[in-house]
Design a protein around this motif. Sequence first.
Motif, mmCIF file in Angstrom:
data_model
loop_
_atom_site.group_PDB
_atom_site.id
_atom_site.type_symbol
_atom_site.label_atom_id
_atom_site.label_comp_id
_atom_site.label_asym_id
_atom_site.label_seq_id
_atom_site.Cartn_x
_atom_site.Cartn_y
_atom_site.Cartn_z
ATOM 1 N N LEU A 124 0.657 -1.147 0.031
ATOM 2 C CA LEU A 124 0.083 -0.001 0.161
ATOM 3 C C LEU A 124 0.857 1.123 0.066
ATOM 4 O O LEU A 124 1.925 1.297 0.534
ATOM 5 N N ARG A 125 0.294 2.291 -0.673
ATOM 6 C CA ARG A 125 1.120 3.772 -0.443
ATOM 7 C C ARG A 125 1.301 4.037 1.026
ATOM 8 O O ARG A 125 0.459 3.771 1.937
ATOM 9 N N PRO A 126 1.958 5.061 1.334
ATOM 10 C CA PRO A 126 2.349 5.360 2.696
ATOM 11 C C PRO A 126 0.919 6.062 3.057
ATOM 12 O O PRO A 126 0.156 6.502 2.584
ATOM 13 N N ILE A 127 0.670 5.730 4.548
ATOM 14 C CA ILE A 127 -0.564 5.990 5.308
ATOM 15 C C ILE A 127 -0.174 6.848 6.396
ATOM 16 O O ILE A 127 0.690 6.960 6.963
ATOM 17 N N ILE A 128 -0.974 7.842 6.746
ATOM 18 C CA ILE A 128 -1.014 8.698 7.824
ATOM 19 C C ILE A 128 -2.048 8.126 8.793
ATOM 20 O O ILE A 128 -3.184 7.940 8.533
ATOM 21 N N TRP A 129 -1.355 7.810 9.947
ATOM 22 C CA TRP A 129 -1.999 7.073 11.009
ATOM 23 C C TRP A 129 -2.504 8.228 12.030
ATOM 24 O O TRP A 129 -2.164 9.218 11.945
ATOM 25 N N PRO A 130 -3.676 7.564 12.921
ATOM 26 C CA PRO A 130 -3.777 8.665 14.060
ATOM 27 C C PRO A 130 -2.719 9.277 14.761
ATOM 28 O O PRO A 130 -1.594 8.519 15.128
ATOM 29 N N GLY A 131 -2.935 10.282 15.122
ATOM 30 C CA GLY A 131 -1.642 11.085 15.713
ATOM 31 C C GLY A 131 -0.728 11.588 14.682
ATOM 32 O O GLY A 131 0.259 12.232 15.140
ATOM 33 N N ASP A 132 -1.118 11.929 13.610
ATOM 34 C CA ASP A 132 -0.459 12.183 12.327
ATOM 35 C C ASP A 132 0.956 11.832 12.165
ATOM 36 O O ASP A 132 1.998 12.484 12.147
ATOM 37 N N THR A 133 0.919 10.707 12.108
ATOM 38 C CA THR A 133 2.441 9.778 12.157
ATOM 39 C C THR A 133 2.295 9.055 10.951
ATOM 40 O O THR A 133 1.253 8.298 10.586
ATOM 41 N N ILE A 134 3.671 8.682 10.342
ATOM 42 C CA ILE A 134 3.744 7.828 9.165
ATOM 43 C C ILE A 134 4.030 6.658 9.786
ATOM 44 O O ILE A 134 4.277 5.518 9.033
ATOM 45 N N PHE A 135 4.715 6.357 11.115
ATOM 46 C CA PHE A 135 4.945 5.116 11.653
ATOM 47 C C PHE A 135 3.963 4.275 11.822
ATOM 48 O O PHE A 135 3.085 4.353 12.651
ATOM 49 N N VAL A 136 4.134 2.859 11.415
ATOM 50 C CA VAL A 136 3.298 1.874 11.537
ATOM 51 C C VAL A 136 2.816 1.318 13.206
ATOM 52 O O VAL A 136 3.830 1.030 13.483
#
Length: 866
Positions: free
Chosen positions: A376-388
């Motif tokens: 999948l393409r890079p995802i913005i997670w809750p907390g505005d972070t890119i770390f899974v």
Amino acid sequence: MSLSEFYNSTHNGFKTRIVLNIRDSKQTVVGAAASALYLIKKREVVAIIGPGTSMQAPFLINLGNQTKVPIISFSATSPLLDSLRSPYFIRATHDDSSQVQAISAIIESFRWREVVPIYVDNEFGEGILPYLVDAFQEINVRIRYRSSISVHSSDDQIKKELYKLMTMPTRVFIVHMLPDLGSRLFSIAKEIDMMSKGYVWIVTNGIADLMSVMGESGLENMHGVLGVKTYFARTKELMYLEARWRKRFGGEELNNFACWAYDAATALAMSVEEIRHVNMSFNTTQENTSRDDIGTDLDDLGVALSGPKLLQALSTVSFKGVSGRFQLKNGKLEATTFKIINIEDSGERTVGFWKSKVGLVESLRVHQVSHSSRRLRPIIWPGDTIFVPKGWEFPTNAKKLRIAVPKKDGFNNFVEVTKDENANVPTVTGFCIDVFNTVMSQMPYAVSYEYIPFDTPDGKPRGSYDEMVYHVFLGEFDGAVGDTTILANRSHYVDFALPYSETGIVFVVPVKDGKEKGEWVFLKPLTKELWLVTAASFLYIGIMVWIFEYQADEEFREQMIIDKISSVFYFSFSTLFFAHRRPSESFFTRVLVVVWCFVLLILTQSYTATLTSMLTVQELRPTVRHMDDLRKSGVNIGYQTGSFTFERLKQMRFDESRLKTFNSPEEMRELFLKKSSHGGIDAAFDEVAYIKLFMAKYCSEYSIIEPTFKADGFGFVSIAAYFSLAFPLGSPLVSDISRQILNITEGDTMKAIENKWFLGEKHCLDSTTSDSPIQLDHHSFEALFLIVFVVSIILLLLMLASRRYQERQRNASPNLPNDQANATQEEGNFGDHIVEVETALLRRKKLTSKTIPIRRVAQLSRLKSA
């Protein structure tokens, strides 16, 4: 809009027309039931497009089945409706189970091990659960808890449920509900900080397909959420419908349910045209009822005569609609593609797709399975972070873990429990404790725990290790740390992390002075068979030398028989020391001696090395060499108190009356000194770790015998089926602990801990013995003796062939004329004498003075040349 375009623009030549009879259900189950009953009974409709929700569908499905009126729904997506098994229910949409594989693929791609579904408490929400459970079982993902929320729940009730979820370690939530309830859920989740870093939210298409109705505030509350959305290809039919929709209704978005409604009406119009010659009236049967009976509106329902034909036509209709290819399979549309979206403040962003035969892909142009970990393409997670996110956190407000520790009277290097008499606070130390503390300190999250000794109030051991493990299973403890061995029967009750010690169970026995003594010690390096083969080889070589020398040496032939035997065998045995002085007369003898000396060189060197080993290395030998010898001798065997080795000894058929217990290396030593004759032991059976600790002190007096029995070493114990905050079966905490154990065992940390508790142990690690003494046998030299035999036979054959050739040459002389033959014979006789004289002159100088004068030799030489 669908029927208007169908009849006025593309199919104006059709002979039939559909007339719509519209009834508003007021979005209630009762309203839907009353509306359907009215349409069938009063209007005698041949089909019903509806109901609007899955909750309204069950009554309508049964009603359609009774009256043979097809019920065509474009929005009832619950898979539970299939359980009604009505052929007259047509699902012109995808059911919710079709997206389960897409959700499962997302969970698997990020390696999350636990999830919590949050669903609305009705037919729509509950319908997807069985399919989620099946899909997650296939990828070994556990559903820790099922959170159901009623549509009538207040905000306080929703907040209470979310607080409950916060106390659990799982941080991956799958939300399956409609947008009105979903909007409230995410608003409260953001309020209590559940939309922060570390959380994972995945919404089904129940929300993802209708996000436009949630407004800007709803999207802000869902920042970082992943969604599984129904995918429609951007065909010209769809774009034309969207344009007409915007022109008529302004900015309201055309959602997927509107597209399915559009295609459902088109399919019905095509099916009605196909059965235009069928009677479309109702067969009404008035039942006879007495005046005392209480009738209902269902008593006089008729049956649509066109129902079976219309159902068949709907099942076979196929066309390209605005939602894609409209073709029913088992009474419903099949989904092949879903869009994976990432919700942000400004709206949704596509991060990939799920295709039924491919899986997760970044683009629809991919037509094969991707082996890349990033699908999948890079995802913005809750907390505005890119770390899974890890998907799991230990709750900060949870209680401390109660970790059981065994109470031991000996082998305190592994675990030792002491108590301060004044404060009555236990202190736990040891190798296993240091390992566990190191592992927990390197965990990616904080874990609070306390050690609880497994002992009685008076400080005595409370029971065996099996009993301690079972109390962990019962829930008295949240786990166990110590020298607890991983066994198959224990794994039925608890879950173990990776082992961190050496494996195996061994016997240890005293050693005796096994130094080889006696006047015949020099014979022991070789077996009897090898001595006999060697002696026979010397005799054989002597015979072969006799044969070769007899043919080549005249002086040897003239000797007496005693001299011949002594010369041959002296020559043969002197080759052992390379001390033979007299050169051989035969070429064949010299070749054979060269080969025989090579064999003797290897044999003597091997003998010397073996004798040296016997007189030095083998000074100490175990009193018993094998487990079978222990069983036959009937001596006493020692084992550690509370250890599982007692059961192993009984399984190996050792007499229980001869099994003695010990608690420490010192007690084991005392039992060995007493021996079996005085109530002691002659062997001990324990795990490698304990035996190594014992051997570190007494390795010069004891030895380990084979075989070594397998066990899986020490491990940390966790609950197998206990509903708790720590160490459940399949819990990510167990995998995290195992991962940290690997980290410390691969580095220098474990070596430092071992040196702290087992200093000096490595001086005696190799005190093990083999089952058989060091002794050379004839099998080790078979090839060498075979070489000697083959070479001797070849030389013998060559000698016989050479002799026969010479005889043929002499036999050919009678064929010459008489005078010439006589001359030749005479010359040959002189030649024989000349050869003999020349040989004597060259090899034995004494013959030149005793046998013939030098002048005579010269005359014979001239005669020979003539």
